[in-house]
Design a protein around this motif. Structure first.
Motif, PDB file in Angstrom:
ATOM      1  N   ARG A  45      11.366 -12.077 -25.902  1.00  0.00           N
ATOM      2  CA  ARG A  45      10.474 -12.798 -26.819  1.00  0.00           C
ATOM      3  C   ARG A  45       9.058 -12.981 -26.243  1.00  0.00           C
ATOM      4  NH1 ARG A  45      11.741 -18.380 -30.034  1.00  0.00           N
ATOM      5  NH2 ARG A  45       9.833 -18.326 -31.231  1.00  0.00           N
ATOM      6  N   TYR A  46       8.964 -13.229 -24.938  1.00  0.00           N
ATOM      7  CA  TYR A  46       7.666 -13.589 -24.362  1.00  0.00           C
ATOM      8  C   TYR A  46       7.095 -12.547 -23.391  1.00  0.00           C
ATOM      9  CZ  TYR A  46       8.420 -18.115 -26.431  1.00  0.00           C
ATOM     10  OH  TYR A  46       8.627 -19.130 -27.336  1.00  0.00           O
ATOM     11  N   GLY A  47       7.875 -11.567 -23.047  1.00  0.00           N
ATOM     12  CA  GLY A  47       7.424 -10.579 -22.073  1.00  0.00           C
ATOM     13  C   GLY A  47       6.980  -9.279 -22.718  1.00  0.00           C
ATOM     14  N   THR A  48       6.911  -8.269 -21.890  1.00  0.00           N
ATOM     15  CA  THR A  48       6.541  -6.923 -22.338  1.00  0.00           C
ATOM     16  C   THR A  48       7.816  -6.167 -22.718  1.00  0.00           C
ATOM     17  OG1 THR A  48       6.751  -5.961 -20.128  1.00  0.00           O
ATOM     18  CG2 THR A  48       4.599  -6.921 -20.719  1.00  0.00           C
ATOM     19  N   ASP A  49       7.651  -4.919 -23.089  1.00  0.00           N
ATOM     20  CA  ASP A  49       8.803  -4.091 -23.444  1.00  0.00           C
ATOM     21  C   ASP A  49       9.766  -3.916 -22.271  1.00  0.00           C
ATOM     22  OD1 ASP A  49       7.821  -3.791 -26.002  1.00  0.00           O
ATOM     23  OD2 ASP A  49       6.920  -1.827 -25.630  1.00  0.00           O
ATOM     24  N   ASP A  50       9.253  -3.973 -21.056  1.00  0.00           N
ATOM     25  CA  ASP A  50      10.080  -3.772 -19.862  1.00  0.00           C
ATOM     26  C   ASP A  50      10.620  -5.072 -19.273  1.00  0.00           C
ATOM     27  OD1 ASP A  50       9.623  -1.004 -19.945  1.00  0.00           O
ATOM     28  OD2 ASP A  50       7.736  -1.229 -18.854  1.00  0.00           O
ATOM     29  N   SER A  51      10.157  -6.199 -19.763  1.00  0.00           N
ATOM     30  CA  SER A  51      10.504  -7.491 -19.152  1.00  0.00           C
ATOM     31  C   SER A  51      11.992  -7.781 -19.152  1.00  0.00           C
ATOM     32  CB  SER A  51       9.760  -8.629 -19.852  1.00  0.00           C
ATOM     33  OG  SER A  51       8.384  -8.558 -19.590  1.00  0.00           O
ATOM     34  N   SER A  52      12.669  -7.501 -20.244  1.00  0.00           N
ATOM     35  CA  SER A  52      14.090  -7.861 -20.311  1.00  0.00           C
ATOM     36  C   SER A  52      14.903  -7.093 -19.272  1.00  0.00           C
ATOM     37  CB  SER A  52      14.644  -7.647 -21.712  1.00  0.00           C
ATOM     38  OG  SER A  52      14.541  -6.293 -22.105  1.00  0.00           O
ATOM     39  N   ARG A  53      14.604  -5.817 -19.092  1.00  0.00           N
ATOM     40  CA  ARG A  53      15.323  -5.024 -18.080  1.00  0.00           C
ATOM     41  C   ARG A  53      14.989  -5.517 -16.674  1.00  0.00           C
ATOM     42  NH1 ARG A  53      13.602  -1.005 -21.479  1.00  0.00           N
ATOM     43  NH2 ARG A  53      12.030  -0.308 -20.005  1.00  0.00           N
ATOM     44  N   PHE A  54      13.725  -5.835 -16.445  1.00  0.00           N
ATOM     45  CA  PHE A  54      13.291  -6.324 -15.140  1.00  0.00           C
ATOM     46  C   PHE A  54      13.974  -7.652 -14.804  1.00  0.00           C
ATOM     47  CE2 PHE A  54      10.279  -9.071 -12.809  1.00  0.00           C
ATOM     48  CZ  PHE A  54      10.248  -8.381 -11.605  1.00  0.00           C
ATOM     49  N   VAL A  55      13.927  -8.602 -15.728  1.00  0.00           N
ATOM     50  CA  VAL A  55      14.535  -9.916 -15.529  1.00  0.00           C
ATOM     51  C   VAL A  55      16.041  -9.774 -15.320  1.00  0.00           C
ATOM     52  CG1 VAL A  55      15.097 -12.086 -16.734  1.00  0.00           C
ATOM     53  CG2 VAL A  55      12.737 -11.254 -16.684  1.00  0.00           C
ATOM     54  N   ASN A  56      16.682  -8.952 -16.134  1.00  0.00           N
ATOM     55  CA  ASN A  56      18.121  -8.730 -15.996  1.00  0.00           C
ATOM     56  C   ASN A  56      18.452  -8.171 -14.616  1.00  0.00           C
ATOM     57  OD1 ASN A  56      20.847  -8.589 -17.261  1.00  0.00           O
ATOM     58  ND2 ASN A  56      20.582  -6.411 -16.813  1.00  0.00           N
ATOM     59  N   GLY A  57      17.718  -7.190 -14.149  1.00  0.00           N
ATOM     60  CA  GLY A  57      17.992  -6.570 -12.859  1.00  0.00           C
ATOM     61  C   GLY A  57      17.841  -7.538 -11.697  1.00  0.00           C
ATOM     62  N   ILE A  58      16.771  -8.315 -11.719  1.00  0.00           N
ATOM     63  CA  ILE A  58      16.532  -9.281 -10.643  1.00  0.00           C
ATOM     64  C   ILE A  58      17.617 -10.351 -10.648  1.00  0.00           C
ATOM     65  CG2 ILE A  58      14.975 -11.088  -9.792  1.00  0.00           C
ATOM     66  CD1 ILE A  58      13.907  -8.317  -9.214  1.00  0.00           C
ATOM     67  N   LEU A  59      17.939 -10.883 -11.819  1.00  0.00           N
ATOM     68  CA  LEU A  59      18.939 -11.954 -11.887  1.00  0.00           C
ATOM     69  C   LEU A  59      20.342 -11.462 -11.553  1.00  0.00           C
ATOM     70  CD1 LEU A  59      17.684 -14.017 -14.946  1.00  0.00           C
ATOM     71  CD2 LEU A  59      17.428 -14.532 -12.511  1.00  0.00           C
ATOM     72  N   GLU A  60      20.681 -10.257 -11.956  1.00  0.00           N
ATOM     73  CA  GLU A  60      21.986  -9.691 -11.583  1.00  0.00           C
ATOM     74  C   GLU A  60      22.094  -9.587 -10.065  1.00  0.00           C
ATOM     75  OE1 GLU A  60      24.787  -8.942 -13.121  1.00  0.00           O
ATOM     76  OE2 GLU A  60      24.110  -9.324 -15.159  1.00  0.00           O
ATOM     77  N   ALA A  61      21.024  -9.130  -9.427  1.00  0.00           N
ATOM     78  CA  ALA A  61      21.028  -9.004  -7.969  1.00  0.00           C
ATOM     79  C   ALA A  61      21.143 -10.381  -7.298  1.00  0.00           C
ATOM     80  CB  ALA A  61      19.771  -8.285  -7.495  1.00  0.00           C
ATOM     81  N   ILE A  62      20.434 -11.347  -7.808  1.00  0.00           N
ATOM     82  CA  ILE A  62      20.460 -12.701  -7.244  1.00  0.00           C
ATOM     83  C   ILE A  62      21.834 -13.345  -7.440  1.00  0.00           C
ATOM     84  CG2 ILE A  62      19.562 -15.054  -7.547  1.00  0.00           C
ATOM     85  CD1 ILE A  62      16.795 -13.754  -8.060  1.00  0.00           C
ATOM     86  N   SER A  63      22.476 -13.060  -8.562  1.00  0.00           N
ATOM     87  CA  SER A  63      23.738 -13.718  -8.883  1.00  0.00           C
ATOM     88  C   SER A  63      24.911 -13.262  -8.021  1.00  0.00           C
ATOM     89  CB  SER A  63      24.092 -13.530 -10.364  1.00  0.00           C
ATOM     90  OG  SER A  63      24.493 -12.190 -10.610  1.00  0.00           O
ATOM     91  N   LYS A  64      24.738 -12.178  -7.302  1.00  0.00           N
ATOM     92  CA  LYS A  64      25.844 -11.636  -6.483  1.00  0.00           C
ATOM     93  C   LYS A  64      25.926 -12.290  -5.128  1.00  0.00           C
ATOM     94  CE  LYS A  64      25.945  -7.461  -8.998  1.00  0.00           C
ATOM     95  NZ  LYS A  64      25.727  -6.123  -9.175  1.00  0.00           N
TER      96      LYS A  64
END
Length: 139
Positions: free
Chosen positions: A120-139
């Motif tokens: 909603r608030y980012g760029t076209d790539d934001s959702s993939r970027f946020v998902n990747g970072i958070l998936e890595a952090i969550s492990k």
């Protein structure tokens, strides 16, 4: 009122504080940002306001630790300051919810909500970027 709208308001307050913040007047700026977000969304309840307040203040009080966690999962050569402000504050809120909020929010819920905010608030790539970072952090 849904937690989703309250989370969005917390993100907006954090985003605002990223640009308008004087360390000497932390409490004043946080209070103003939170109140502004509460006024913008009349459907928010007092319970939602409490959630927004605890999320914003909690995130800001652990900002160095949260930022270090995010920075530790960026590609080599990237710095937190280089990340788009919306993405940076979505990540900050999500890391707070996963690691420090009481009670902790389920990681899958945090990641899903953060990805939706990024869409909603980012760029076209934001959702993939946020998902990747958070998936890595969550492990």
């Amino acid at each position: 009122m849904s937690r989703k709208l309250a989370r969005e308001a917390a993100f907006k307050a954090l985003f605002q504080l990223d640009f308008n913040f004087e360390p000497d007047e932390r409490e004043t700026y946080e209070k103003l940002a939170i109140e502004t977000m509460f006024d913008d969304e009349p459907r928010l309840t007092k319970k939602d306001l409490a959630y927004i307040e605890s999320s914003v203040k909690g995130t800001r009080s652990r900002l160095e630790e949260i930022d270090a966690t995010i920075a530790g999962h960026l590609k080599e050569g990237w710095q937190l300051a280089r990340i788009m402000a919306a993405d940076r504050n979505i990540l900050r809120l999500a890391v707070y919810e996963m690691k420090f909020a009481e009670p902790l929010v389920e990681k899958a819920v945090v990641i899903n909500e953060a990805v939706e905010l990024a869409k909603r608030y980012g760029t076209d790539d934001s959702s993939r970027f946020v998902n990747g970072i958070l998936e890595a952090i969550s492990k």
